[in-house]
Design a protein around this motif. Structure first.
Motif, PDB file in Angstrom:
ATOM      1  N   GLY A 218      -7.294  -0.014   1.484  1.00 38.25           N
ATOM      2  CA  GLY A 218      -6.935   0.955   0.451  1.00 38.25           C
ATOM      3  C   GLY A 218      -7.083   2.403   0.896  1.00 38.25           C
ATOM      4  O   GLY A 218      -6.528   3.309   0.258  1.00 38.25           O
TER       5      GLY A 218
ATOM      6  N   PHE B 109      -6.940  -3.480  -4.821  1.00 35.57           N
ATOM      7  CA  PHE B 109      -5.826  -4.224  -4.240  1.00 35.57           C
ATOM      8  C   PHE B 109      -6.240  -5.674  -3.999  1.00 35.57           C
ATOM      9  O   PHE B 109      -7.169  -5.941  -3.239  1.00 35.57           O
ATOM     10  CB  PHE B 109      -5.386  -3.593  -2.913  1.00 35.57           C
ATOM     11  CG  PHE B 109      -4.884  -2.186  -3.058  1.00 35.57           C
ATOM     12  CD1 PHE B 109      -3.587  -1.944  -3.469  1.00 35.57           C
ATOM     13  CD2 PHE B 109      -5.726  -1.113  -2.804  1.00 35.57           C
ATOM     14  CE1 PHE B 109      -3.127  -0.643  -3.622  1.00 35.57           C
ATOM     15  CE2 PHE B 109      -5.266   0.190  -2.938  1.00 35.57           C
ATOM     16  CZ  PHE B 109      -3.963   0.422  -3.352  1.00 35.57           C
TER      17      PHE B 109
ATOM     18  N   LEU C 270       0.834  -1.203   0.000  1.00 34.69           N
ATOM     19  CA  LEU C 270       0.000   0.000   0.000  1.00 34.69           C
ATOM     20  C   LEU C 270       0.872   1.258   0.000  1.00 34.69           C
ATOM     21  O   LEU C 270       0.623   2.197  -0.767  1.00 34.69           O
ATOM     22  CB  LEU C 270      -0.925  -0.002   1.211  1.00 34.69           C
ATOM     23  CG  LEU C 270      -1.948  -1.147   1.289  1.00 34.69           C
ATOM     24  CD1 LEU C 270      -2.603  -1.170   2.656  1.00 34.69           C
ATOM     25  CD2 LEU C 270      -2.998  -1.022   0.197  1.00 34.69           C
TER      26      LEU C 270
END
Length: 229
Positions: free
Chosen positions: A58, A112, A32
């Motif tokens: 996220g 993601f 991330l």
């Protein structure tokens, strides 16, 4: 985990939601942070969207990059409940990401670890939905890992996992879609381009490089054409 594996994707993640952030399936913070760092030169952004947001990991990226409202969308009520608890400042929407319910409202969209839950034939629908959700000039970004060498243990472990999942889905209903080898970069590029995006990639420098000098991860940057393009 065993109950999850014998459930549908939605039901499985509802069951897993309370412990999801403690499992290996949650995107690591280092990925991330590497994504946010790679996106910094392209921002700042206005509104942000996390597609298949899960428990909201996220937001670690969107919170750094977006100056306006941030939104997460997922079809698991259990995952969204956890996301609301962790990030009450964001907006959370329950929807099937294959039919995203947004118009051209967002400047940045991310995802993601979700593409393995979509069959290749389903990618065009989700990419088309992200395209509609972005304003002209908006950016869709997501990380992809370098494919493991064929001689590595990881290569054969992922191959074995995918084979087990295919057998499971052939003999058990409902299916649980989770594959590691259905999203090669060339196929993602092709599907994104077919949806109307212009596509580039940049190395995720913070993740380092492999012994052969190639990056361990890349960030896919899919740009919706702007008014001057």
């Amino acid at each position: 985990m065993a109950v999850q594996a014998l459930s549908s994707v939605e039901r499985g993640y509802d069951l897993l939601a309370p412990k999801f952030d403690e499992t290996p399936f949650r995107t690591p913070d280092r990925v991330l942070d590497a994504t946010a760092e790679a996106l910094l030169p392209y921002g700042p952004f206005g509104q942000g969207l996390d597609v298949c947001c899960g428990t909201g990991a996220g937001m670690r990226v969107l919170g750094r990059l977006c100056e306006d409202r941030v939104t997460g969308v997922d079809f698991s009520a259990g995952m969204l409940a956890r996301a609301r608890q962790a990030h009450p400042e964001a907006e959370w929407v329950r929807a099937d990401v294959r039919a995203l319910p947004f118009g051209a409202a967002f400047d940045l969209a991310v995802t993601f670890g979700a593409l393995g839950h979509l069959l290749p034939r389903e990618r065009p629908a989700i990419f088309a939905g992200v395209y509609r959700a972005l304003r002209p000039g908006g950016l869709f970004a997501f990380p992809v890992g370098a494919p493991p060498p064929i001689a590595s243990r990881l290569y054969w472990a992922l191959l074995g996992f995918d084979l087990v999942m295919r057998v499971r889905n052939a003999v058990w209903r409902p299916p649980f879609v989770m594959y590691y080898r259905t999203c090669p970069l060339h196929a993602l590029r092709s599907d994104l381009a077919a949806a109307g995006f212009s596509v580039t990639t940049v190395p995720l420098a913070a993740l380092g490089r492999r012994e052969d000098g190639s990056p361990r991860g890349r960030l896919v940057l899919a740009r919706k054409p702007g008014p001057r393009d």
